[in-house]
Design an enzyme around this catalytic site. Structure first.
Site, mmCIF file in Angstrom:
data_model
loop_
_atom_site.group_PDB
_atom_site.id
_atom_site.type_symbol
_atom_site.label_atom_id
_atom_site.label_comp_id
_atom_site.label_asym_id
_atom_site.label_seq_id
_atom_site.Cartn_x
_atom_site.Cartn_y
_atom_site.Cartn_z
ATOM 1 C CE LYS A 37 37.295 42.415 46.590
ATOM 2 N NZ LYS A 37 36.670 42.641 47.888
ATOM 3 C CG ASP A 94 34.158 41.794 43.655
ATOM 4 O OD1 ASP A 94 33.640 42.929 43.554
ATOM 5 O OD2 ASP A 94 34.246 41.185 44.733
ATOM 6 C CB ALA A 105 41.187 36.491 41.471
ATOM 7 C CB ALA A 139 34.574 32.467 51.804
ATOM 8 N N GLY A 140 37.231 35.074 51.776
ATOM 9 C CA GLY A 140 37.959 35.947 52.700
ATOM 10 C C GLY A 140 37.741 37.427 52.450
ATOM 11 N N GLY A 141 36.870 37.787 51.504
ATOM 12 C CA GLY A 141 36.668 39.206 51.202
ATOM 13 C C GLY A 141 37.765 39.769 50.315
ATOM 14 C CG MET A 142 41.267 39.357 50.618
ATOM 15 S SD MET A 142 42.966 39.064 51.098
ATOM 16 C CE MET A 142 43.797 40.431 50.254
ATOM 17 C CB ALA A 143 37.584 39.518 44.813
ATOM 18 N N GLY A 144 38.792 36.105 45.660
ATOM 19 C CA GLY A 144 39.573 35.024 45.065
ATOM 20 C C GLY A 144 38.836 34.290 43.952
ATOM 21 N N GLY A 145 37.571 34.016 44.143
ATOM 22 C CA GLY A 145 36.800 33.325 43.112
ATOM 23 C C GLY A 145 36.689 34.178 41.854
#
Ligand code: ATP
Length: 301
Positions: free
Chosen positions: A12, A139, A107, A99-105
């Site tokens: 996201k 998230d 997701a 930890a990139g601000g794209m909510a990978g964890g």
């Protein structure tokens, strides 16, 4: 029972991240417009007696493979809800920056819920899965839902927003991550130092209208991230990354969530490709990826 299930889940970007005052419970009231983009992780769940996880991909080394992994936590929460000690081997194919601000964890947690629900033949409703998701993190419910949606409260109460057409994005990925709690802490510190008292956040009418109209130019002007000054304070180089994107005609440029990924809105798919080349050539980030949004949330493949 199926022997193996794969779920694809998007990253996201936050189109609006408005951070209200710090609450007594340590959280902030937020208005958070989530937008799912075509940058995907894949989670495969296979039959097993115990719960294990393996991560493959460039940034796999940065992801825990013990009980701290959010996909494992999600599978455990689902098994607890079902009241049985189910097992599964989970394999995460990681493309979303860590930890990139794209909510990978988050997701991966959403994908694990959908995959294990199918693997274990539970057949829970989306509402039930959303409830478990909300307990895992603010998230996670959005990663199940996808599309474009506004989250209020801590971000976990979601309402889909109408969107026309498709928006083209370029993401500049940085070396290393930023800790979300640290960025919120810095945001509070900066506000206190400046004597700022943030008001109650509200959905931006200009942003909602731009999404409804499919108007990329208007959307670019309406993007907002209250965490951006804090992320830049912690990672000064982000200011230059954003500037380079703007110099090359990005309609909007902002730090994604708590950063350090920077998001650039392009005029078209062709412009996105040109912008990506310019950003990569300027040497202001580790790597560049193009994506479009909105896309659906976690789906079986
Ligand atoms: P957000 O945008 O939700 O703040 P983020 O994109 O900045 O999150 P994540 O990629 O979700 O950050 O990772 C945050 C931390 O969570 C990482 O430092 C990592 O150690 C841990 N983590 C646990 N499980 C996972 C997972 N499956 N994928 C990525 N990180 C995970």
């Amino acid at each position: 029972m199926t022997s193996s299930v794969t779920v694809r889940v998007p990253a996201k970007v936050n189109l609006q991240l408005s951070v209200g005052p710090l609450r007594d419970d340590g959280f902030h009231d937020l208005v958070n417009v989530f937008h799912a983009v075509s940058l995907f992780d894949e989670v495969t769940a296979s039959e097993a007696d115990t719960l294990t996880v393996r991560v493959v991909g460039d940034s796999a080394a940065q992801v825990p493979v013990d009980g701290d992994n959010l996909a494992i936590r999600a599978a455990r929460a689902l098994a607890a809800r079902a009241g049985r000690p189910y097992g599964a081997n989970l394999v995460i194919r990681k493309h979303i920056p860590v930890a990139g601000g794209m909510a990978g964890g988050s997701a991966d947690a959403a994908a694990a819920l959908v995959a294990c629900d199918r693997l274990w033949g539970l057949g829970l409703s989306r509402d039930d899965l959303r409830e478990i998701a909300a307990d895992l993190g603010s998230d996670v419910p959005f990663a199940l839902l996808g599309g474009t949606a506004v989250g209020t409260g801590r971000g976990e109460t979601l309402s889909p927003l109408p969107v026309s057409g498709r928006f083209h994005w370029v993401f500049a990925l940085a070396d290393g991550g930023l800790s979300t709690p640290q960025v919120y802490g810095e945001c509070d510190r900066l506000r206190e130092a400046a004597g700022q008292r943030p008001g109650w956040p509200a959905l931006s009418p200009a942003l909602a209208q731009a999404l409804r109209d499919g108007d990329a130019k208007a959307l670019g002007g309406a993007l907002v991230n209250d965490l951006q000054p804090a992320a830049i304070m912690l990672r000064r180089s982000l200011a230059r990354t954003l500037e380079v994107g703007r110099e090359h005609g990005a309609l909007g440029a902002l730090v994604s969530g708590s950063g350090p990924t920077c998001a650039f809105l392009a005029e078209s798919e062709v412009h996105a490709r040109e912008l990506a080349i310019s950003l990569a050539g300027a040497g202001v980030c580790r790597t560049v990826v193009g994506a479009y949004g909105p896309v659906p949330g976690a789906v079986l493949v």
